[in-house]
Design an enzyme around this catalytic site. Structure first.
Site, PDB file in Angstrom:
ATOM      1  N   THR A   1      -1.207   0.350   9.524  1.00 20.11           N
ATOM      2  CA  THR A   1      -0.808   0.923   8.241  1.00 20.11           C
ATOM      3  C   THR A   1      -0.945   2.434   8.341  1.00 20.11           C
ATOM      4  OG1 THR A   1      -1.622  -1.020   7.083  1.00 20.11           O
ATOM      5  CG2 THR A   1      -1.236   0.944   5.752  1.00 20.11           C
TER       6      THR A   1
ATOM      7  N   LYS B   1       4.568  -1.205   2.402  1.00 15.20           N
ATOM      8  CA  LYS B   1       3.126  -1.447   2.529  1.00 15.20           C
ATOM      9  C   LYS B   1       2.350  -0.608   1.510  1.00 15.20           C
ATOM     10  CE  LYS B   1      -0.806  -2.762   4.480  1.00 15.20           C
ATOM     11  NZ  LYS B   1      -1.351  -4.104   4.674  1.00 15.20           N
TER      12      LYS B   1
ATOM     13  N   LYS C   1      -8.394   4.819   3.825  1.00 10.16           N
ATOM     14  CA  LYS C   1      -7.299   5.469   4.567  1.00 10.16           C
ATOM     15  C   LYS C   1      -5.953   5.088   3.948  1.00 10.16           C
ATOM     16  CE  LYS C   1      -5.862   3.047   7.895  1.00 10.16           C
ATOM     17  NZ  LYS C   1      -4.852   2.032   8.073  1.00 10.16           N
TER      18      LYS C   1
HETATM   19  P1  NAP Z   1      -9.993  -2.876  13.410  1.00  7.14           P
HETATM   20  O1  NAP Z   1     -10.650  -4.194  13.381  1.00  7.14           O
HETATM   21  O2  NAP Z   1     -10.806  -1.630  13.187  1.00  7.14           O
HETATM   22  O3  NAP Z   1      -9.189  -2.764  14.793  1.00  7.14           O
HETATM   23  C1  NAP Z   1      -8.533  -1.622  15.232  1.00  7.14           C
HETATM   24  C2  NAP Z   1      -8.456  -1.778  16.736  1.00  7.14           C
HETATM   25  O4  NAP Z   1      -7.647  -0.736  17.284  1.00  7.14           O
HETATM   26  C3  NAP Z   1      -9.848  -1.657  17.381  1.00  7.14           C
HETATM   27  O5  NAP Z   1      -9.992  -2.684  18.347  1.00  7.14           O
HETATM   28  C4  NAP Z   1      -9.806  -0.270  18.001  1.00  7.14           C
HETATM   29  O6  NAP Z   1     -10.610  -0.146  19.161  1.00  7.14           O
HETATM   30  C5  NAP Z   1      -8.353  -0.142  18.352  1.00  7.14           C
HETATM   31  N1  NAP Z   1      -7.940   1.265  18.432  1.00  7.14           N
HETATM   32  C6  NAP Z   1      -8.134   2.225  17.501  1.00  7.14           C
HETATM   33  N2  NAP Z   1      -7.608   3.384  17.922  1.00  7.14           N
HETATM   34  C7  NAP Z   1      -7.066   3.143  19.141  1.00  7.14           C
HETATM   35  C8  NAP Z   1      -6.383   3.939  20.078  1.00  7.14           C
HETATM   36  N3  NAP Z   1      -6.152   5.238  19.842  1.00  7.14           N
HETATM   37  N4  NAP Z   1      -5.956   3.369  21.233  1.00  7.14           N
HETATM   38  C9  NAP Z   1      -6.193   2.057  21.481  1.00  7.14           C
HETATM   39  N5  NAP Z   1      -6.845   1.245  20.631  1.00  7.14           N
HETATM   40  C10 NAP Z   1      -7.268   1.786  19.469  1.00  7.14           C
HETATM   41  O7  NAP Z   1      -8.815  -2.791  12.322  1.00  7.14           O
HETATM   42  P2  NAP Z   1      -7.862  -3.965  11.806  1.00  7.14           P
HETATM   43  O8  NAP Z   1      -8.455  -4.542  10.574  1.00  7.14           O
HETATM   44  O9  NAP Z   1      -7.452  -4.815  12.942  1.00  7.14           O
HETATM   45  O10 NAP Z   1      -6.625  -3.074  11.315  1.00  7.14           O
HETATM   46  C11 NAP Z   1      -5.713  -2.468  12.229  1.00  7.14           C
HETATM   47  C12 NAP Z   1      -4.604  -1.804  11.409  1.00  7.14           C
HETATM   48  O11 NAP Z   1      -3.958  -2.792  10.594  1.00  7.14           O
HETATM   49  C13 NAP Z   1      -5.115  -0.720  10.454  1.00  7.14           C
HETATM   50  O12 NAP Z   1      -4.165   0.305  10.340  1.00  7.14           O
HETATM   51  C14 NAP Z   1      -5.275  -1.482   9.138  1.00  7.14           C
HETATM   52  O13 NAP Z   1      -5.194  -0.632   8.014  1.00  7.14           O
HETATM   53  C15 NAP Z   1      -4.116  -2.463   9.220  1.00  7.14           C
HETATM   54  N6  NAP Z   1      -4.294  -3.742   8.474  1.00  7.14           N
HETATM   55  C16 NAP Z   1      -5.482  -4.412   8.440  1.00  7.14           C
HETATM   56  C17 NAP Z   1      -5.580  -5.613   7.729  1.00  7.14           C
HETATM   57  C18 NAP Z   1      -6.864  -6.409   7.636  1.00  7.14           C
HETATM   58  O14 NAP Z   1      -6.952  -7.295   6.763  1.00  7.14           O
HETATM   59  N7  NAP Z   1      -7.849  -6.190   8.476  1.00  7.14           N
HETATM   60  C19 NAP Z   1      -4.472  -6.134   7.082  1.00  7.14           C
HETATM   61  C20 NAP Z   1      -3.265  -5.453   7.170  1.00  7.14           C
HETATM   62  C21 NAP Z   1      -3.185  -4.255   7.859  1.00  7.14           C
HETATM   63  P3  NAP Z   1     -12.229  -0.115  19.115  1.00  7.14           P
HETATM   64  O15 NAP Z   1     -12.617  -1.434  19.718  1.00  7.14           O
HETATM   65  O16 NAP Z   1     -12.616   1.065  19.941  1.00  7.14           O
HETATM   66  O17 NAP Z   1     -12.649   0.047  17.669  1.00  7.14           O
END
Ligand code: NAP
Length: 294
Positions: free
Chosen positions: A102, A177, A245
């Site tokens: 997102t 979104k 964010k």
């Molecule tokens: P998360 O659990 O914090 O996972 C993010 C992942 O991306 C982590 O494994 C992180 O690595 C990795 N990452 C971050 N920066 C990176 C980079 N520069 N290069 C390579 N890997 C990188 O977050 P999430 O909940 O999966 O969400 C991911 C995205 O989807 C966000 O933008 C969020 O807003 C969106 N989203 C989330 C949800 C939800 O319900 N969770 C729903 C819809 C959309 P590390 O292991 O180092 O942290």
């Protein structure tokens, strides 16, 4: 994998960002025989994931050079742009990058432009449905980009979609979104406030939640997070820092339109306070902590 004459070939797909959403999405690609290589900021997470599934782990962007498609599900706008810049240098002409993170409409447009000069396609494809939706392969995917790019993305998206909606040109997925997150913000505010009130009134959650769910107040967040927040369990789910964010992205979009943003402003202030108090890694349902008035 054997292909029939009618089935399009499975694209060789890479996945970057193996977090709460990305890891289960990548697993669905693996189940379809499409996943070839994965990467993650914390390398150990990618190594454990790759060795469990028997796919390659990337040590640099070069390791994605043989991919037809690379999907991203990382955290912030800067993370998307950093990965896109690296992929633009190594992917072949005609390859495609799909971004599920997102981020802002502007970031989607910048990413598309960086890739277009190298003859690489891009679609912004943010998702909704939470970790439960990702695990079940039942996400609502809101896609921006040109028709040809969407069709190229489709076999990948189908691995974890309940619905794929082509919303318009590049950025239209992220615009959709933003609207989604206004609704999520309001629902979170209402459910957390309502359940904080229920606690003070001494109502039995076992009877309360199914009763609310059966009527006009029923919703995804109450269903999936109601019982856990009342037990003070805030494992994400969706991190409060990511919610903040998102809300800041939406505020920027909304400000330009002149609409009244009462719900958005309250939710942004509340999530900023929650993050300031050290709960950024807690699920968004931790908002009930503020609503309790402590
Ligand atoms: P998360 O659990 O914090 O996972 C993010 C992942 O991306 C982590 O494994 C992180 O690595 C990795 N990452 C971050 N920066 C990176 C980079 N520069 N290069 C390579 N890997 C990188 O977050 P999430 O909940 O999966 O969400 C991911 C995205 O989807 C966000 O933008 C969020 O807003 C969106 N989203 C989330 C949800 C939800 O319900 N969770 C729903 C819809 C959309 P590390 O292991 O180092 O942290």
């Amino acid at each position: 994998m054997t292909q029939s004459i009618d089935t399009p070939p499975t694209p060789r797909t890479g996945f970057i960002g193996l977090g709460a959403m990305g890891a289960p999405m990548a697993r669905h690609l693996h189940a379809r025989g499409a996943l070839v290589v994965v990467a993650n900021r914390t390398q150990s997470k990618a190594e454990a994931f790759a060795s469990e599934l028997g796919v390659r782990v990337a040590r640099s962007a070069d390791n994605f050079a043989d991919c037809d498609v690379v999907a991203l599900c990382v955290s912030l706008d800067a993370d998307v742009l950093e990965n896109v810049a690296a992929l633009a240098k190594v992917l072949k002409r005609g390859a495609l990058v799909i971004d599920h993170s997102t981020v802002s409409v502007q970031t989607a447009r910048r990413a598309a432009a960086m890739l277009a000069v190298e003859g690489i396609g891009f679609v912004d494809a943010p998702v909704s449905g939470g970790v439960e939706g990702a695990r079940a392969g039942r996400l609502s995917i809101m896609v921006g980009g040109d028709e040809a790019a969407i069709e190229q993305a489709r076999p990948v998206l189908e691995a974890y979609a309940a619905r794929i909606a082509h919303m318009g040109d590049t950025g239209a997925g992220q615009a959709t979104k933003s609207v989604n997150q206004v609704l999520v913000a309001g629902i979170n505010e209402a459910v957390c406030e309502g359940l904080a009130l229920a606690e003070k009134l001494g109502l039995d959650p076992e009877r309360l939640i199914p009763t609310l769910m059966a009527g006009a107040a029923g919703n995804w967040f109450l269903d999936k997070r109601g019982a856990t927040m009342l037990r003070d369990e805030f494992t994400p789910g969706f991190k409060s820092a990511h919610m903040l964010k998102d809300l800041r992205i939406v505020q920027q979009v909304a400000r330009e339109t002149g609409i009244r943003t009462t719900v958005l402003d309250q939710a942004t202030a509340d999530y900023a306070e929650l993050v300031e108090r050290g709960h950024g890694d807690a699920d968004t349902s931790a908002l009930i902590r503020l609503k309790r008035g402590a």
